[in-house]
Design a protein around this motif. Structure first.
Motif, PDB file in Angstrom:
ATOM      1  N   LEU A   1      33.451  36.690  37.825  1.00 38.91           N
ATOM      2  CA  LEU A   1      32.115  36.250  38.244  1.00 38.91           C
ATOM      3  C   LEU A   1      32.165  35.547  39.591  1.00 38.91           C
ATOM      4  N   VAL A   2      33.142  34.655  39.759  1.00 42.20           N
ATOM      5  CA  VAL A   2      33.274  33.911  41.018  1.00 42.20           C
ATOM      6  C   VAL A   2      33.595  34.859  42.168  1.00 42.20           C
ATOM      7  N   ASN A   3      34.386  35.879  41.903  1.00 45.56           N
ATOM      8  CA  ASN A   3      34.801  36.819  42.956  1.00 45.56           C
ATOM      9  C   ASN A   3      33.755  37.881  43.269  1.00 45.56           C
ATOM     10  N   THR A   4      32.779  38.071  42.380  1.00 46.41           N
ATOM     11  CA  THR A   4      31.767  39.097  42.600  1.00 46.41           C
ATOM     12  C   THR A   4      30.911  38.763  43.818  1.00 46.41           C
ATOM     13  N   PRO A   5      30.721  39.715  44.738  1.00 42.91           N
ATOM     14  CA  PRO A   5      29.918  39.450  45.929  1.00 42.91           C
ATOM     15  C   PRO A   5      28.498  39.007  45.570  1.00 42.91           C
ATOM     16  N   PRO A   6      27.906  38.143  46.375  1.00 46.75           N
ATOM     17  CA  PRO A   6      26.573  37.616  46.045  1.00 46.75           C
ATOM     18  C   PRO A   6      25.461  38.659  46.080  1.00 46.75           C
ATOM     19  N   ASN A   7      25.690  39.818  46.733  1.00 45.65           N
ATOM     20  CA  ASN A   7      24.665  40.860  46.675  1.00 45.65           C
ATOM     21  C   ASN A   7      24.628  41.550  45.314  1.00 45.65           C
ATOM     22  N   ASP A   8      25.677  41.316  44.495  1.00 45.28           N
ATOM     23  CA  ASP A   8      25.702  41.879  43.146  1.00 45.28           C
ATOM     24  C   ASP A   8      25.569  40.813  42.049  1.00 45.28           C
ATOM     25  N   LEU A   9      25.748  39.544  42.400  1.00 49.25           N
ATOM     26  CA  LEU A   9      25.590  38.468  41.415  1.00 49.25           C
ATOM     27  C   LEU A   9      24.549  37.478  41.915  1.00 49.25           C
ATOM     28  N   ASN A  10      23.400  37.497  41.279  1.00 51.69           N
ATOM     29  CA  ASN A  10      22.340  36.525  41.580  1.00 51.69           C
ATOM     30  C   ASN A  10      21.940  35.853  40.280  1.00 51.69           C
ATOM     31  N   PRO A  11      21.007  34.903  40.298  1.00 49.84           N
ATOM     32  CA  PRO A  11      20.655  34.210  39.053  1.00 49.84           C
ATOM     33  C   PRO A  11      20.253  35.138  37.913  1.00 49.84           C
ATOM     34  N   GLU A  12      19.507  36.175  38.220  1.00 52.23           N
ATOM     35  CA  GLU A  12      19.051  37.079  37.162  1.00 52.23           C
ATOM     36  C   GLU A  12      20.209  37.869  36.569  1.00 52.23           C
ATOM     37  N   SER A  13      21.091  38.408  37.406  1.00 50.98           N
ATOM     38  CA  SER A  13      22.199  39.210  36.886  1.00 50.98           C
ATOM     39  C   SER A  13      23.227  38.339  36.163  1.00 50.98           C
ATOM     40  N   PHE A  14      23.423  37.114  36.631  1.00 50.47           N
ATOM     41  CA  PHE A  14      24.311  36.174  35.940  1.00 50.47           C
ATOM     42  C   PHE A  14      23.741  35.890  34.548  1.00 50.47           C
ATOM     43  N   ALA A  15      22.435  35.657  34.471  1.00 46.32           N
ATOM     44  CA  ALA A  15      21.794  35.399  33.177  1.00 46.32           C
ATOM     45  C   ALA A  15      21.956  36.594  32.242  1.00 46.32           C
ATOM     46  N   ALA A  16      21.918  37.805  32.807  1.00 46.25           N
ATOM     47  CA  ALA A  16      22.090  39.009  31.993  1.00 46.25           C
ATOM     48  C   ALA A  16      23.504  39.088  31.424  1.00 46.25           C
ATOM     49  N   VAL A  17      24.509  38.706  32.205  1.00 43.26           N
ATOM     50  CA  VAL A  17      25.896  38.676  31.727  1.00 43.26           C
ATOM     51  C   VAL A  17      26.021  37.691  30.570  1.00 43.26           C
ATOM     52  N   ALA A  18      25.412  36.512  30.730  1.00 40.02           N
ATOM     53  CA  ALA A  18      25.469  35.491  29.685  1.00 40.02           C
ATOM     54  C   ALA A  18      24.769  35.965  28.411  1.00 40.02           C
ATOM     55  N   THR A  19      23.645  36.641  28.573  1.00 47.60           N
ATOM     56  CA  THR A  19      22.892  37.148  27.416  1.00 47.60           C
ATOM     57  C   THR A  19      23.711  38.175  26.645  1.00 47.60           C
ATOM     58  N   ALA A  20      24.366  39.083  27.361  1.00 50.73           N
ATOM     59  CA  ALA A  20      25.184  40.110  26.719  1.00 50.73           C
ATOM     60  C   ALA A  20      26.372  39.488  25.984  1.00 50.73           C
ATOM     61  N   ALA A  21      27.012  38.515  26.609  1.00 55.13           N
ATOM     62  CA  ALA A  21      28.160  37.848  25.975  1.00 55.13           C
ATOM     63  C   ALA A  21      27.726  37.072  24.737  1.00 55.13           C
ATOM     64  N   GLY A  22      26.510  36.506  24.802  1.00 55.42           N
ATOM     65  CA  GLY A  22      25.986  35.784  23.652  1.00 55.42           C
ATOM     66  C   GLY A  22      25.827  36.685  22.444  1.00 55.42           C
ATOM     67  N   LYS A  23      25.289  37.871  22.666  1.00 61.20           N
ATOM     68  CA  LYS A  23      25.100  38.830  21.577  1.00 61.20           C
ATOM     69  C   LYS A  23      26.434  39.254  20.972  1.00 61.20           C
ATOM     70  N   GLU A  24      27.440  39.396  21.815  1.00 63.18           N
ATOM     71  CA  GLU A  24      28.763  39.827  21.347  1.00 63.18           C
ATOM     72  C   GLU A  24      29.462  38.760  20.517  1.00 63.18           C
ATOM     73  N   ASN A  25      29.145  37.504  20.771  1.00 65.11           N
ATOM     74  CA  ASN A  25      29.917  36.405  20.173  1.00 65.11           C
ATOM     75  C   ASN A  25      29.112  35.464  19.293  1.00 65.11           C
ATOM     76  N   GLY A  26      27.915  35.874  18.887  1.00 61.74           N
ATOM     77  CA  GLY A  26      27.126  35.047  17.979  1.00 61.74           C
ATOM     78  C   GLY A  26      26.620  33.762  18.605  1.00 61.74           C
ATOM     79  N   ILE A  27      26.336  33.808  19.893  1.00 57.73           N
ATOM     80  CA  ILE A  27      25.830  32.643  20.621  1.00 57.73           C
ATOM     81  C   ILE A  27      24.345  32.851  20.912  1.00 57.73           C
TER      82      ILE A  27
END
Length: 505
Positions: A195-221
């Protein structure tokens, strides 16, 4: 991700592409470390002599490759330095083994399978070697090698594919638990590094939130995302004020891991500036290039919550990701503007590049409303902390001296360099504003401490709180060392996870 297996096989008989052994720095030259007996025997007891002939000394992190003699299935032996031979009745420390395994794994990029025959004298050694190897094998190659158009055989060298940890018993419950913890932790640290290494044109607040949402579903969060409309309705003036100059609107993400038998709740708050231009107070030339890393605090919090869930820790852990992009534009916050914060306080913005404390302030207030047993915020907050502690050590501030000391001890145990810092009350006056309740800047000297004092203003009454300023170690611009790569490091994640384990206990 590099695969990890535990094995009681001999280093002489296991089929692998390379065998890793430890070599220590003795008073009369290099000394073969425990675990290397079978390899030393294949060299007729002269492994240390051969290494010394090749210039090896056993210094920490030193790597020496040599062809295997007859009697070993693996064609290559890699000797990694462990530093000084331990005193009598002592063993190699966990961090020494962690770094050695990391150095070896980095040196074996492109190799399919390596057998690690480093000293395993306790369960903690299993975990340290596994963790170091899995962290050291990390490589960020997503944007290299031509992508889909790359021809077979082109592109960057891939990381070590499989680690066989010798001396670790697959049927030993303690050894298996240690390995499982190392795998979960390393995978999440490496995801945070991505995430830290991902260029900012591919990681913005919305896409970061999407990563967190997907990980939450995978791990019961449970995951809740507040978009710009919800933030405006809720009165989150700090987060909105920082993000209003960007075409990519801000987000506040809540991740909640709960355990049915938990008796304590830990809240973690992360600064997530997906790109920091400085805003209207534009950063000078030479300071913009690495500002994709300004969301490392949010990445650390995200990784810590997911790791806690994967380990099934008996504690409730809530993560708050304060996500925004700080850009200059006609709609950006100006120096002199006053923001109405979520807490109800007003803040005069004297410098738009002191934006991290503004998004954290709103998230700290919101986290406080749930009355957790403690709050820890993590942020690449100030260049002042880098000046004070250098590039490898993060600062710890707190409103409770015992909690600050405990965090320092936990960080050292996790293998992360940290240092307790004060919150001098006399520096608070520098943030007085003639217009608002306080300003987002104070005295220039002690700037890292001033930032900590600002955050303290937004922590709920009676709640134990600490602030980790990871501005130095979050992003490594030099040559890799140990298990630390170039780029995003995953700083503070191991500390946060160990803190959650303490709460669970």
């Amino acid at each position: 991700m590099t695969a990890l297996t535990l094995s009681t096989s001999s280093a002489a008989t296991l089929r692998a592409d390379a065998i890793v052994v430890g070599v220590a720095k003795g008073t009369k030259g290099p000394v073969a470390a425990p675990g290397s007996e079978a390899v030393d025997q294949a060299f007729d007891g002269k492994l240390a002599t051969v290494l010394e002939t090749l210039g090896a000394s056993g210094a920490e992190g030193e790597v020496t490759k040599l062809p295997s003699p007859a009697g070993l299935k693996a064609p290559v032996v890699l000797a990694v330095g462990l530093g000084s031979v331990p005193d009598k009745d002592e063993t190699y420390g966990a961090e020494t083994l962690r770094r050695a395994a990391g150095s070896a794994a980095r040196a074996l990029s492109g190799v399919k399978k390596a057998a690690f025959a480093l000293p395993v004298e306790a369960t903690v050694d299993v975990e340290a070697i596994a963790e170091g190897a899995l962290l050291g094998a990390y490589a960020f190659t997503a944007y290299q090698g031509g992508g889909k158009k790359a021809k077979k055989g082109e592109g960057p060298k891939q990381p070590l594919a499989e680690v066989a940890l010798l001396g670790a018993k697959p049927r030993d419950k303690a050894h298996k638990a240690a390995a499982d913890r190392a795998i979960a932790l390393a995978e999440e640290v490496n995801r945070a590094r991505d995430l830290v290494n991902t260029p900012p044109n591919d990681l913005n607040p919305e896409s970061f939130a999407a990563v967190a949402t997907a990980a939450g579903k995978e791990n019961g969060i449970k995951v809740q995302v507040l978009d710009e409309k919800a933030l405006a309705k809720g009165g989150y003036g700090g987060i909105l004020g920082v993000g209003q100059g960007s075409e990519n609107p801000p987000r506040l993400v809540k991740l909640a891991y709960t355990h049915p038998d938990a008796v304590k709740t830990l809240a973690l708050v992360g600064k997530g500036i997906t790109y920091d231009s400085g805003g209207i107070s534009l950063k000078p030339a030479g300071h913009n290039e690495t500002m994709k890393c300004d969301m490392a605090g949010a990445a650390a919090v995200f990784a810590a919550v997911v790791t806690a869930a994967r380990l099934g820790l008996r504690v409730n852990v809530t993560g708050w990701l304060a996500l925004a992009e700080n850009m200059p534009s006609g709609s950006a916050t100006r120096p002199g503007d006053v923001l109405h914060m979520y807490s109800g306080k007003t803040v005069e913005v004297l410098n738009t590049d002191a934006e991290g404390r503004l998004v954290l302030a709103d998230a700290l207030t919101r986290a406080s409303e749930e009355a957790p047993d403690a709050i820890v915020d993590v942020a690449t907050l100030t260049g002042a902390m880098v000046l004070a502690l250098g590039n490898r050590t993060f600062g710890i501030m707190a409103n409770d001296d015992a909690f600050r000391t405990s965090l320092h001890e936990i960080a050292e145990e996790a293998g992360e360099a940290s240092w307790p810092m004060p919150l001098p009350s006399d520096l608070r006056k520098g943030m007085d504003s003639p217009t608002a309740d306080l300003a987002n800047m104070g005295e220039r000297m002690g700037g890292g401490l001033v930032a900590g004092l600002f955050l303290k203003e937004f922590v709920g009454e009676g709640i134990t709180w600490a602030h980790l300023d990871i501005a130095g170690p979050a992003f490594h611009e030099g040559a890799p060392y140990g298990y630390t790569p170039k780029g995003g490091t995953g700083s503070s994640i191991r500390t946060l996870v160990k803190l959650a384990e303490r709460f669970a206990a």
